[in-house]
Design a protein around this motif. Structure first.
Motif, PDB file in Angstrom:
ATOM      1  N   GLN A 149       0.782  -1.310  -0.060  1.00 31.03           N
ATOM      2  CA  GLN A 149      -0.031   0.175  -0.013  1.00 31.03           C
ATOM      3  C   GLN A 149       0.809   1.234   0.096  1.00 31.03           C
ATOM      4  N   ALA A 150       1.989   1.183   0.659  1.00 35.33           N
ATOM      5  CA  ALA A 150       2.842   2.404   0.525  1.00 35.33           C
ATOM      6  C   ALA A 150       3.536   2.651  -0.791  1.00 35.33           C
ATOM      7  N   GLN A 151       3.514   1.482  -1.366  1.00 39.68           N
ATOM      8  CA  GLN A 151       4.103   1.788  -2.634  1.00 39.68           C
ATOM      9  C   GLN A 151       3.349   2.462  -3.623  1.00 39.68           C
ATOM     10  N   LYS A 152       1.884   2.075  -3.520  1.00 39.10           N
ATOM     11  CA  LYS A 152       0.856   2.759  -4.147  1.00 39.10           C
ATOM     12  C   LYS A 152       0.735   4.262  -3.878  1.00 39.10           C
ATOM     13  N   ILE A 153       0.865   4.488  -2.719  1.00 36.04           N
ATOM     14  CA  ILE A 153       0.856   5.860  -2.233  1.00 36.04           C
ATOM     15  C   ILE A 153       2.099   6.618  -2.942  1.00 36.04           C
ATOM     16  N   ARG A 154       3.306   5.920  -3.170  1.00 37.69           N
ATOM     17  CA  ARG A 154       4.317   6.587  -3.571  1.00 37.69           C
ATOM     18  C   ARG A 154       4.143   6.914  -5.010  1.00 37.69           C
ATOM     19  N   THR A 155       3.165   5.982  -5.811  1.00 39.56           N
ATOM     20  CA  THR A 155       3.060   6.109  -7.114  1.00 39.56           C
ATOM     21  C   THR A 155       2.099   7.359  -7.333  1.00 39.56           C
ATOM     22  N   LEU A 156       1.164   7.590  -6.411  1.00 40.38           N
ATOM     23  CA  LEU A 156       0.210   8.566  -6.306  1.00 40.38           C
ATOM     24  C   LEU A 156       1.132  10.094  -6.258  1.00 40.38           C
ATOM     25  N   ILE A 157       2.142  10.129  -5.106  1.00 42.48           N
ATOM     26  CA  ILE A 157       2.724  11.066  -4.981  1.00 42.48           C
ATOM     27  C   ILE A 157       3.465  11.584  -6.349  1.00 42.48           C
ATOM     28  N   SER A 158       4.219  10.749  -7.041  1.00 43.10           N
ATOM     29  CA  SER A 158       4.959  10.947  -8.314  1.00 43.10           C
ATOM     30  C   SER A 158       3.747  11.557  -9.073  1.00 43.10           C
ATOM     31  N   ARG A 159       2.634  11.038  -9.352  1.00 42.84           N
ATOM     32  CA  ARG A 159       1.563  11.750 -10.127  1.00 42.84           C
ATOM     33  C   ARG A 159       1.120  13.131  -9.754  1.00 42.84           C
ATOM     34  N   ASP A 160       1.153  13.517  -8.667  1.00 39.53           N
ATOM     35  CA  ASP A 160       0.919  14.700  -8.042  1.00 39.53           C
ATOM     36  C   ASP A 160       1.962  15.679  -8.376  1.00 39.53           C
ATOM     37  N   PHE A 161       3.325  15.342  -8.450  1.00 39.58           N
ATOM     38  CA  PHE A 161       4.427  15.982  -8.844  1.00 39.58           C
ATOM     39  C   PHE A 161       4.117  16.153 -10.503  1.00 39.58           C
ATOM     40  N   ASP A 162       3.806  15.289 -11.091  1.00 41.71           N
ATOM     41  CA  ASP A 162       3.646  15.457 -12.619  1.00 41.71           C
ATOM     42  C   ASP A 162       2.705  16.301 -12.940  1.00 41.71           C
ATOM     43  N   ALA A 163       1.576  16.173 -12.186  1.00 41.20           N
ATOM     44  CA  ALA A 163       0.574  17.067 -12.427  1.00 41.20           C
ATOM     45  C   ALA A 163       0.624  18.624 -12.232  1.00 41.20           C
ATOM     46  N   ALA A 164       1.551  18.704 -10.971  1.00 39.41           N
ATOM     47  CA  ALA A 164       1.817  20.123 -10.506  1.00 39.41           C
ATOM     48  C   ALA A 164       2.869  20.764 -11.711  1.00 39.41           C
ATOM     49  N   PHE A 165       3.831  19.773 -12.175  1.00 41.34           N
ATOM     50  CA  PHE A 165       4.625  20.175 -13.103  1.00 41.34           C
ATOM     51  C   PHE A 165       4.210  20.602 -14.519  1.00 41.34           C
ATOM     52  N   GLU A 166       2.909  20.266 -14.688  1.00 40.45           N
ATOM     53  CA  GLU A 166       2.455  20.715 -15.878  1.00 40.45           C
ATOM     54  C   GLU A 166       1.618  22.075 -15.649  1.00 40.45           C
ATOM     55  N   ARG A 167       1.590  22.696 -14.640  1.00 39.39           N
ATOM     56  CA  ARG A 167       1.314  24.061 -14.323  1.00 39.39           C
ATOM     57  C   ARG A 167       2.154  24.835 -13.996  1.00 39.39           C
ATOM     58  N   VAL A 168       3.158  24.493 -13.428  1.00 43.16           N
ATOM     59  CA  VAL A 168       4.294  25.394 -12.776  1.00 43.16           C
ATOM     60  C   VAL A 168       5.582  25.070 -13.169  1.00 43.16           C
TER      61      VAL A 168
END
Length: 510
Positions: A384-403
């Motif tokens: 489950q922790a590794q799944k959260i890690r994937t979500l965190i990476s996706r949050d970064f990807d989404a953020a860097f599309e904007r900034v």
């Protein structure tokens, strides 16, 4: 002596190139400074006076022949005691490796030697890099030069304190969950976590293979960039090393030093503010963001919702990897061996050795990690922790599309008092709240000193994060912020630190 040790690494490099000083003189000045103040600071676990002076003499000989190996040839450096150094003990702050002398150099150390930087010695750290205060060292805590009753951060508090106390112009740290950036914030120094794989991990005694990353510790962004240019790049001996051509980080920092941020889009992370953040830390952060706006940056709020789960995920992934990595310290091959009375079995020797050789925090994390990986619990915890890690990476990807970059305070508080959180692991772990997401996603980050708290007059830090492989961006933005803040203060933040040792002046600071 003080006029030499207070100069930046870049200024010392210029002095060496101009023939105004020798490497032996620089190295002696820093060794003398260590002898003067390290009894109070305890930044070093060992000092290699003879070795450093011999390396400095070789550097001077090269320069006399016109064969300098680079701008930092002859500038001394300190190395965190988690990196293997041939002929020099490497303990990882643990009794289980007390006196162990590696027969080889870590790639980072090898590159320092090739570039001609004399190694002053090995710096103190939390045992096997497990901690946020350097209080978990088996050899006693390091003290913050701003207030000797305070922690210098961790796990690399020794490296940060050595630079803040003017014992070394540069240092190497490692960052698994913030262990370069958080000490930087609480000691008023600059700390950089490179993109995962951007600096070789070969010879770095592993805590968590998927998180560990070596990086620069310095007093200025330019100094960190110059050091990063020395230690970075592909290494065939490290399977996680990234094979690509990196830009000049020195050039990026030099460009950013103008302070111009026109056209830059900056994201302020919503989840890294509010309750639990020290008011003075947030005040300095807000002021820093306002300076960036005045310099031309566009600032927007960016939500990274999975970041709130980063701490919990990290403290499952890291102990799991640590429990595996530390299994090799078994009293059979190297390091400490404790032999119980009678005719003990190998298992009994191993048990006695690990009990005597590991500290409480290391034992705590080994037990937690072994449990998380055990049959019946792997999917519920580690998976489950590794799944959260994937979500965190996706949050970064989404953020860097904007900034272009994300910013936050580096640490939620200033340096706390020694012993204040030592018996409260959860409170200790919260110090890495802002830094852990970058390690889970592998993106680069820098901590830049951004002021003093109004109440305790201790340093605060601002963190700049960029997409993976965009390390040059953190240097460009970090240098611009540093320039803006220096103009606001009228000089470097460390000039406002209390004096340690002999009387100091600021007139020679470059």
């Amino acid at each position: 002596m003080m006029s030499l040790v207070r100069r930046t690494a870049a200024a010392l490099a210029d002095d060496l190139a101009a023939g105004e000083v020798t490497s032996v003189e620089l190295t002696e000045a820093h060794l003398d400074r260590i002898a003067e103040v390290d009894g109070d600071v305890h930044a070093f676990l060992q000092v290699d006076r003879d070795g450093a002076l011999a390396q400095a003499a070789e550097s001077d000989a090269r320069r006399s022949r016109g064969e300098a190996r680079g701008p930092l040839d002859g500038v001394p450096i300190a190395v965190k005691d988690v990196l293997a150094t041939r002929g020099l003990a490497t303990t990882c702050g643990s009794k289980i490796l007390e006196g162990w002398v590696p027969p080889y150099d870590a790639t980072v150390v090898q590159r320092l030697r090739v570039a001609g930087l004399p190694i002053l010695g090995k710096t103190n750290m939390d045992e096997f890099a497990m901690g946020s205060s350097t209080e978990h060292s088996a050899y006693g805590p390091t003290h913050n030069p701003w207030d000797l009753d305070r922690i210098p951060g961790g796990s690399g508090g020794g490296s940060a304190a050595s630079v803040a106390a003017y014992e070394a112009p540069l240092a190497i740290g490692t960052d698994t969950g913030g262990s370069i950036r958080q000490p930087g914030a609480v000691t008023g120094t600059v700390g950089v976590k490179p993109t995962y794989g951007g600096v070789s991990r070969y010879g770095l005694v592993a805590l968590a293979n998927s998180l560990d990353q070596a990086g620069p510790v310095s007093r200025t962004v330019l100094d960190a960039a110059m050091l990063h240019d020395v230690i970075g790049g592909h290494d065939l001996r490290d399977s996680t090393s990234i094979k690509q051509d990196w830009p000049s980080f020195t050039e990026a920092a030099t460009q950013g030093a103008s302070g111009d941020l026109a056209g830059l889009k900056v994201g302020v992370i919503t989840e890294m503010q509010g309750d639990g953040w020290q008011p003075g830390v947030m005040a300095r952060f807000t002021e820093s963001v306002e300076l960036m706006v005045k310099a031309g940056a566009e600032v927007v709020e960016v939500s990274c919702p999975s970041f709130v789960h980063a701490l919990a995920a990290y403290y499952l992934i890291l102990p799991a990897e640590a429990s595996s990595n530390l299994a090799k310290f078994d009293a059979m091959r190297y390091g400490l061996r404790v032999t119980p009375d009678g005719d003990p079995s190998a298992e009994e020797v191993m048990r006695a050795t690990r009990d005597a050789g590991f500290g409480d925090e290391v034992k705590r994390r080994i037990i937690l990690g072994t449990y998380a990986l055990s049959s019946g619990y792997y999917d519920a915890y580690y998976g489950q922790a590794q799944k959260i890690r994937t979500l965190i990476s996706r949050d970064f990807d989404a953020a860097f599309e904007r900034v272009d970059v994300l910013v936050s305070p580096t640490a939620p508080t200033t340096a706390f008092r020694l012993g204040e959180k030592l018996d409260d692991p959860i409170a200790m772990y919260l110090n890495d709240l802002a830094t852990i997401p970058a390690n889970l996603a592998g993106v680069p980050g820098i901590s830049v000193p951004n002021g003093l708290d109004d109440e305790d007059s201790l340093p605060t830090g601002l963190q700049v994060l960029a997409p993976a492989l965009a390390d040059d961006r953190v240097y460009r933005v970090g240098a611009a912020l540093e320039r803006l803040l220096s103009d606001e203060w009228g000089g470097p933040l460390l000039d406002r630190a209390p004096t340690l040792g002999s009387a100091t002046t600021t007139e020679d600071q470059a």
